[in-house]
Motif scaffolding. Structure first.
Motif, PDB file in Angstrom:
ATOM      1  N   GLU A  38      60.890  45.957  24.637  1.00  0.00           N
ATOM      2  CA  GLU A  38      60.034  46.681  25.584  1.00  0.00           C
ATOM      3  C   GLU A  38      59.211  45.749  26.474  1.00  0.00           C
ATOM      4  OE1 GLU A  38      58.699  50.734  23.458  1.00  0.00           O
ATOM      5  OE2 GLU A  38      58.320  48.935  22.228  1.00  0.00           O
ATOM      6  N   TRP A  39      59.024  44.499  26.067  1.00  0.00           N
ATOM      7  CA  TRP A  39      58.191  43.548  26.820  1.00  0.00           C
ATOM      8  C   TRP A  39      58.980  42.986  27.989  1.00  0.00           C
ATOM      9  CZ3 TRP A  39      53.187  42.331  26.892  1.00  0.00           C
ATOM     10  CH2 TRP A  39      52.798  41.164  27.538  1.00  0.00           C
ATOM     11  N   ILE A  40      58.453  43.125  29.188  1.00  0.00           N
ATOM     12  CA  ILE A  40      59.051  42.513  30.378  1.00  0.00           C
ATOM     13  C   ILE A  40      58.292  41.244  30.729  1.00  0.00           C
ATOM     14  CG2 ILE A  40      59.530  42.806  32.838  1.00  0.00           C
ATOM     15  CD1 ILE A  40      59.874  45.801  32.277  1.00  0.00           C
ATOM     16  N   GLY A  41      56.967  41.289  30.652  1.00  0.00           N
ATOM     17  CA  GLY A  41      56.157  40.118  30.955  1.00  0.00           C
ATOM     18  C   GLY A  41      54.711  40.503  31.172  1.00  0.00           C
ATOM     19  N   GLY A  42      53.909  39.513  31.451  1.00  0.00           N
ATOM     20  CA  GLY A  42      52.499  39.755  31.703  1.00  0.00           C
ATOM     21  C   GLY A  42      51.782  38.433  31.894  1.00  0.00           C
ATOM     22  N   GLU A  43      50.610  38.514  32.443  1.00  0.00           N
ATOM     23  CA  GLU A  43      49.809  37.318  32.700  1.00  0.00           C
ATOM     24  C   GLU A  43      48.337  37.677  32.684  1.00  0.00           C
ATOM     25  OE1 GLU A  43      50.760  34.174  33.061  1.00  0.00           O
ATOM     26  OE2 GLU A  43      52.904  34.622  33.055  1.00  0.00           O
ATOM     27  N   ALA A  44      47.535  36.716  32.290  1.00  0.00           N
ATOM     28  CA  ALA A  44      46.090  36.813  32.466  1.00  0.00           C
ATOM     29  C   ALA A  44      45.781  36.387  33.899  1.00  0.00           C
ATOM     30  CB  ALA A  44      45.379  35.906  31.473  1.00  0.00           C
ATOM     31  N   LEU A  45      44.720  36.912  34.446  1.00  0.00           N
ATOM     32  CA  LEU A  45      44.291  36.537  35.793  1.00  0.00           C
ATOM     33  C   LEU A  45      43.074  35.623  35.697  1.00  0.00           C
ATOM     34  CD1 LEU A  45      44.567  40.012  37.545  1.00  0.00           C
ATOM     35  CD2 LEU A  45      46.240  38.157  37.524  1.00  0.00           C
ATOM     36  N   ALA A  46      42.931  34.745  36.670  1.00  0.00           N
ATOM     37  CA  ALA A  46      41.767  33.855  36.729  1.00  0.00           C
ATOM     38  C   ALA A  46      40.502  34.678  36.931  1.00  0.00           C
ATOM     39  CB  ALA A  46      41.939  32.851  37.872  1.00  0.00           C
ATOM     40  N   ASP A  47      39.370  34.092  36.631  1.00  0.00           N
ATOM     41  CA  ASP A  47      38.084  34.752  36.810  1.00  0.00           C
ATOM     42  C   ASP A  47      37.946  35.236  38.248  1.00  0.00           C
ATOM     43  OD1 ASP A  47      35.257  35.048  35.473  1.00  0.00           O
ATOM     44  OD2 ASP A  47      34.925  34.366  37.544  1.00  0.00           O
ATOM     45  N   PRO A  48      37.343  36.419  38.457  1.00  0.00           N
ATOM     46  CA  PRO A  48      37.193  36.954  39.816  1.00  0.00           C
ATOM     47  C   PRO A  48      36.462  36.020  40.773  1.00  0.00           C
ATOM     48  CG  PRO A  48      36.629  38.626  38.209  1.00  0.00           C
ATOM     49  CD  PRO A  48      36.836  37.338  37.452  1.00  0.00           C
ATOM     50  N   SER A  49      35.651  35.104  40.265  1.00  0.00           N
ATOM     51  CA  SER A  49      34.947  34.173  41.149  1.00  0.00           C
ATOM     52  C   SER A  49      35.936  33.260  41.879  1.00  0.00           C
ATOM     53  CB  SER A  49      33.940  33.340  40.366  1.00  0.00           C
ATOM     54  OG  SER A  49      34.608  32.518  39.420  1.00  0.00           O
ATOM     55  N   ASN A  50      37.177  33.185  41.391  1.00  0.00           N
ATOM     56  CA  ASN A  50      38.208  32.370  42.039  1.00  0.00           C
ATOM     57  C   ASN A  50      39.028  33.154  43.053  1.00  0.00           C
ATOM     58  OD1 ASN A  50      37.828  29.902  40.498  1.00  0.00           O
ATOM     59  ND2 ASN A  50      38.545  31.101  38.769  1.00  0.00           N
ATOM     60  N   SER A  51      38.682  34.412  43.252  1.00  0.00           N
ATOM     61  CA  SER A  51      39.498  35.251  44.132  1.00  0.00           C
ATOM     62  C   SER A  51      39.006  35.205  45.577  1.00  0.00           C
ATOM     63  CB  SER A  51      39.501  36.696  43.631  1.00  0.00           C
ATOM     64  OG  SER A  51      38.215  37.264  43.747  1.00  0.00           O
ATOM     65  N   ARG A  52      39.847  35.706  46.434  1.00  0.00           N
ATOM     66  CA  ARG A  52      39.510  35.889  47.846  1.00  0.00           C
ATOM     67  C   ARG A  52      39.874  37.313  48.224  1.00  0.00           C
ATOM     68  NH1 ARG A  52      41.223  30.792  51.564  1.00  0.00           N
ATOM     69  NH2 ARG A  52      39.461  29.502  50.931  1.00  0.00           N
ATOM     70  N   THR A  53      39.076  37.890  49.080  1.00  0.00           N
ATOM     71  CA  THR A  53      39.354  39.222  49.602  1.00  0.00           C
ATOM     72  C   THR A  53      39.741  39.057  51.067  1.00  0.00           C
ATOM     73  OG1 THR A  53      37.790  40.222  48.071  1.00  0.00           O
ATOM     74  CG2 THR A  53      38.405  41.519  50.003  1.00  0.00           C
ATOM     75  N   VAL A  54      40.843  39.671  51.429  1.00  0.00           N
ATOM     76  CA  VAL A  54      41.348  39.575  52.807  1.00  0.00           C
ATOM     77  C   VAL A  54      41.388  40.979  53.396  1.00  0.00           C
ATOM     78  CG1 VAL A  54      43.271  38.869  54.277  1.00  0.00           C
ATOM     79  CG2 VAL A  54      42.757  37.581  52.173  1.00  0.00           C
ATOM     80  N   ARG A  55      40.751  41.133  54.530  1.00  0.00           N
ATOM     81  CA  ARG A  55      40.782  42.393  55.278  1.00  0.00           C
ATOM     82  C   ARG A  55      41.159  42.050  56.717  1.00  0.00           C
ATOM     83  NH1 ARG A  55      35.985  42.437  52.408  1.00  0.00           N
ATOM     84  NH2 ARG A  55      35.765  44.063  50.861  1.00  0.00           N
ATOM     85  N   VAL A  56      42.057  42.811  57.274  1.00  0.00           N
ATOM     86  CA  VAL A  56      42.437  42.606  58.671  1.00  0.00           C
ATOM     87  C   VAL A  56      41.927  43.796  59.468  1.00  0.00           C
ATOM     88  CG1 VAL A  56      44.336  42.303  60.294  1.00  0.00           C
ATOM     89  CG2 VAL A  56      44.470  41.271  58.007  1.00  0.00           C
ATOM     90  N   ARG A  57      41.108  43.513  60.446  1.00  0.00           N
ATOM     91  CA  ARG A  57      40.555  44.547  61.319  1.00  0.00           C
ATOM     92  C   ARG A  57      40.848  44.143  62.756  1.00  0.00           C
ATOM     93  NH1 ARG A  57      40.574  46.089  56.922  1.00  0.00           N
ATOM     94  NH2 ARG A  57      38.934  47.093  55.717  1.00  0.00           N
ATOM     95  N   ASP A  58      41.478  45.059  63.473  1.00  0.00           N
ATOM     96  CA  ASP A  58      41.861  44.808  64.871  1.00  0.00           C
ATOM     97  C   ASP A  58      42.670  43.522  64.993  1.00  0.00           C
ATOM     98  OD1 ASP A  58      40.533  47.138  65.811  1.00  0.00           O
ATOM     99  OD2 ASP A  58      38.623  46.040  65.788  1.00  0.00           O
ATOM    100  N   GLY A  59      43.536  43.292  64.007  1.00  0.00           N
ATOM    101  CA  GLY A  59      44.418  42.142  64.034  1.00  0.00           C
ATOM    102  C   GLY A  59      43.784  40.820  63.633  1.00  0.00           C
TER     103      GLY A  59
END
Length: 117
Positions: A38-59
Motif C-alpha cells: 500500500e505504501w507508494i512514498g512520502g517525505e517530511a517537509l522542511a520547517d515553514p521558515s524555509n519556505s517561500r510564498t509566490v503570488r502572481v498579480r497582473d503578471g
C-alpha cells in the motif's frame, strides 16, 4: 494522500522518549504498508521558515519568505498510499502518531482527467 500536520510547540513539549516512540511507531507503520504493497512514498517537509510564498498579480510575481498563513499548525509531510477505499486510507491516517497530537488529512488524488481516484 495522507497529509501530516504538525504544531512544533506541541511536539517540543513532548518528553523525548515519547517523541522517539512516535517516530519508531511511524517507521513501523511505513514498513507494514510497504509489506502490504500500500505504501507508494512520502517525505517530511522542511520547517515553514524555509519556505517561500509566490503570488502572481497582473503578471508580476511577488515572492515572500515564510509560510502563506500565520498558523500554529503547518503541513509537515505527506504519505502516498494506494488503498482499496477511502475508509482504509482513513484507518491508516488514524494510526499515524501525528493524528494523536495534531492532525492528518486524507485526500484522494486526481487522475489526469481531473477526476478523483
Amino acid at each position: 494522500m495522507l497529509m501530516i500536520y504538525n504544531n512544533p510547540a506541541i511536539w517540543e513539549a513532548l518528553p523525548e522518549q515519547e517523541r522517539e516512540s512516535a517516530m519508531a511507531e511511524a517507521g513501523a507503520l511505513m514498513a507494514e504498508l510497504q509489506d502490504s504493497g500500500e505504501w507508494i512514498g512520502g517525505e517530511a517537509l522542511a520547517d515553514p521558515s524555509n519556505s517561500r510564498t509566490v503570488r502572481v498579480r497582473d503578471g508580476v510575481p511577488a515572492v515572500t519568505d515564510g509560510p502563506y498563513l500565520e498558523a500554529k499548525e503547518h503541513l509537515a509531510g505527506y504519505c502516498l498510499v494506494e488503498c482499496e477505499s477511502l475508509e482504509r486510507a482513513t484507518e491508516i491516517a488514524a494510526r499515524w502518531p501525528d493524528a494523536r497530537y495534531t492532525g492528518m488529512e486524507v485526500r484522494p488524488l486526481m487522475n489526469g482527467a481531473g477526476m478523483e481516484m
